[in-house]
Write a protein that holds these residues in place. Sequence first.
Motif, short mmCIF file in Angstrom:
data_model
loop_
_atom_site.label_atom_id
_atom_site.label_comp_id
_atom_site.label_asym_id
_atom_site.label_seq_id
_atom_site.Cartn_x
_atom_site.Cartn_y
_atom_site.Cartn_z
N PHE A 1 -6.01 10.27 -1.63
CA PHE A 1 -6.85 11.05 -0.74
C PHE A 1 -7.23 12.40 -1.35
CE2 PHE A 1 -5.05 7.95 1.96
CZ PHE A 1 -5.76 7.90 3.15
N THR A 2 -8.46 12.85 -1.05
CA THR A 2 -8.87 14.24 -1.23
C THR A 2 -9.46 14.68 0.10
OG1 THR A 2 -9.32 14.00 -3.60
CG2 THR A 2 -10.33 15.88 -2.46
N PHE A 3 -8.93 15.74 0.67
CA PHE A 3 -9.33 16.15 2.01
C PHE A 3 -10.60 16.99 2.00
CE2 PHE A 3 -4.54 15.88 2.57
CZ PHE A 3 -4.60 14.61 3.11
N ALA A 4 -11.27 17.00 3.15
CA ALA A 4 -12.54 17.73 3.31
C ALA A 4 -12.38 19.20 2.96
CB ALA A 4 -13.04 17.59 4.74
N GLY A 5 -13.35 19.71 2.20
CA GLY A 5 -13.33 21.11 1.80
C GLY A 5 -12.65 21.35 0.47
N PHE A 6 -12.00 20.32 -0.08
CA PHE A 6 -11.32 20.42 -1.37
C PHE A 6 -12.12 19.66 -2.43
CE2 PHE A 6 -6.97 20.50 1.01
CZ PHE A 6 -7.29 21.74 1.52
N PRO B 1 0.80 -1.23 0.00
CA PRO B 1 0.00 0.00 0.00
C PRO B 1 0.83 1.28 0.00
CG PRO B 1 0.03 -0.96 2.20
CD PRO B 1 0.74 -1.93 1.30
N ILE B 2 0.33 2.26 -0.75
CA ILE B 2 0.89 3.61 -0.77
C ILE B 2 -0.24 4.59 -0.51
CG2 ILE B 2 2.08 5.38 -2.12
CD1 ILE B 2 3.34 3.17 -3.78
N LEU B 3 -0.06 5.48 0.46
CA LEU B 3 -1.02 6.55 0.72
C LEU B 3 -0.52 7.82 0.06
CD1 LEU B 3 -1.55 5.99 4.57
CD2 LEU B 3 -2.60 4.76 2.66
N LEU B 4 -1.36 8.43 -0.78
CA LEU B 4 -0.96 9.64 -1.50
C LEU B 4 -1.78 10.83 -1.00
CD1 LEU B 4 -0.99 7.16 -4.02
CD2 LEU B 4 0.55 8.96 -4.82
N PHE B 5 -1.10 11.77 -0.33
CA PHE B 5 -1.75 12.95 0.24
C PHE B 5 -1.48 14.17 -0.65
CE2 PHE B 5 -0.67 11.01 4.64
CZ PHE B 5 -1.75 10.13 4.55
N ILE C 1 4.02 6.52 2.55
CA ILE C 1 3.28 7.78 2.38
C ILE C 1 4.02 8.64 1.37
CG2 ILE C 1 2.64 9.96 3.46
CD1 ILE C 1 2.04 8.47 6.01
N ILE C 2 3.28 9.15 0.39
CA ILE C 2 3.81 10.19 -0.50
C ILE C 2 2.93 11.42 -0.29
CG2 ILE C 2 4.36 10.85 -2.87
CD1 ILE C 2 4.43 7.92 -3.62
N GLY C 3 3.53 12.51 0.17
CA GLY C 3 2.75 13.70 0.46
C GLY C 3 3.35 14.95 -0.13
N HIS C 4 2.52 15.74 -0.78
CA HIS C 4 2.97 17.01 -1.36
C HIS C 4 2.56 18.16 -0.46
CE1 HIS C 4 2.20 20.48 -4.30
NE2 HIS C 4 3.51 20.37 -4.18
N SER C 5 3.51 19.05 -0.13
CA SER C 5 3.19 20.27 0.61
C SER C 5 2.49 19.93 1.93
CB SER C 5 2.34 21.17 -0.28
OG SER C 5 2.19 22.46 0.27
N LEU C 6 1.24 20.35 2.10
CA LEU C 6 0.46 19.99 3.28
C LEU C 6 0.50 18.48 3.51
CD1 LEU C 6 -2.04 20.20 5.36
CD2 LEU C 6 -3.42 19.80 3.31
N GLY C 7 0.36 17.69 2.43
CA GLY C 7 0.36 16.24 2.54
C GLY C 7 1.69 15.70 3.05
N GLY C 8 2.78 16.37 2.69
CA GLY C 8 4.09 15.97 3.20
C GLY C 8 4.22 16.25 4.69
#
Length: 278
Positions: free
Chosen positions: A65-70, A35-39, A102-109
Amino acid sequence: MKTIKNVLFIGIIFLTFNLKAQRAFEVKVIGSGAPILLFPGFTCTGEVWDDTVEELSKTNECHIFTFAGFGDVPAIETPWLPKIKEEVTNYILNNKLITPTIIGHSLGGALGLWLATESNNFRKIIVVDALPSVGALMMPNFKSENVVYDNPYNKQLLEMSREDFEKMATQMAFQMTLNKEKQTTIKDWILKTDKETYVYGYTDLLKLDLREDISKIEVPVSILAGTHPYGELTVKNTYTTQYKNLSNYSIQYAKDAAHFVMFDQPEWFIKAVVKEIK
């Protein structure tokens, strides 16, 4: 009287159910394997990872993932970011995801780093152009406790007209990627974001300061950083300072790439991510 009480009781149950039913994110699962989680980053939907997922889903199970409000995901009440972290933790447990990457960009990182300060149940954290403390980068003499929801700048944003907000979104998108086609995409994501989430959610991000806590991270961290417009030397100094308490990490700098590294240097980015995954 009994009828009125019954109606009120049912109404309270319905309201309570709705509040509990609020979800901090939506997830799409594509592929099979480890598994890979992509934020995604702030205001972005999971579509920011489309090209990445096209490659990684050949060998891995991608949870996007797509976070609430986006995008089309309904907003939730504050505190926004702590609720997201809590629900991500529950998501991993409920779906029995063993040592996900986990792969996260900006906030996701930043979210990925935060999770790793509290758990070793990860194979690796891949951070894309993200820092342990955005607030410290933007504010002199930064202190997390001084960042509050009720402040003049937030009030100004909440009262900003649609026209002025669109102008701001256009300027921000121009600064965050060199890819002109993607500038429109980023602007549209910003404009579609729930206004209170945009204001208070970003306040949550500014308040987050992990510079000391990253010393607790035991899993390997890989950082992919853009260098535009400040130049590699300035970016290196920033990352070295902010990550000085993290013992186990590597970093690669993408030339001619702004904040959205995956848009500005797509081939370099995919190769780097695949290499880190393997």
